[in-house]
Design a protein around this motif. Sequence first.
Motif: not given
Length: 347
Positions: A256-264
């Motif tokens: 899979p290709d993940y969409l990641i984000i800075n949680p803050e």
Amino acid sequence: MRRNKVVSIAALVGATALALAACSAGAPAATPSGSSTTAAAPVATTVFKVAFNQPETHPEYIALKAMGERLKQRTNGAYSIDVFPNETLGAQADTIQSVQSGTIAMSVIGGSLLESLNPDFVVFDLPYVFTSQAQQRAVTNDPAVVSGLYSSLDSKGVHVLGAFYGGVRNVYNKTKPINTPADLAGMKIRVMQSDTNIEMMKLMGGTGTPMGQGDVYTAIQSGVLDGGENNELIYSTLKHDEIAPYYSYTRHLMVPDYLIINPEIFNGMPAADQKIFQEELVKAIDQENTEFGAQVDAAITAAKAAGAKFNEVDTAAFQKAVAPLTESKLTDDVTRKIYAQVQAAAK
């Protein structure tokens, strides 16, 4: 595997500074909680930068761009998304660090790259673990399966929002058709950067060489690499068919290709806007899944026109060759449970 809190007072305090860095030049951070959807006066738009390593024609780019437009509309202009294609913001491994630091808000990355942050992610990166696109779509976006895994990196500045379909990866090279693992002997094949992928290619008969996607064409052309492994869409779009015309259907990975984000940054959004964001991401994942198949068909036609030759392989031989890798990676209760859930979804 740690289950970190997605929302914390510290995250909310730090989100404003991070969002300023992660947004497009001149765009302010998120407005205070509750104001983005109820304020009568116009609001400034926070534009989240998203790093992407493929061109504007890719299904993931198209889906994320459309998502940004919907997000802006539904939040009354408070939030939008700006996708930077073609590794403009760096290779995938580098953009993970940029997300962690808050330099950019989000990135789309190949699943294998998260193994260095939490080895439990390896379950979705194992050869022949998924049998269909529908199975992968169901498992990798099912909160009952992935909620703990996707939040396990929050303390390291990375939160996984969802998973896109990354196609089925096959081997291609510039010399000859590949039929059995023995045919890969002596070949240097580009793989994604992870120990799992390097070991996988070794078991498949070749030598796995990690490298950023943008450098692969020149590396094959110059002889640094003999070939690569990817889906038909990337193979054709990046013109690898010009320099590595033998495409062999090993079907060894469906990562899979993940969409990641800075949680803050995500936690700095009002709860109502977080909900809108997640709803629109579901739509984007559905759109990308639908678009991918049509583009693969067109890519195969284009690659054949460019001189590419496609062939089937002895799949059983490759499955047998990589079986020890799966056994060696399912080492604890967490990975064994997730693997069992993946297998159950195939029935």
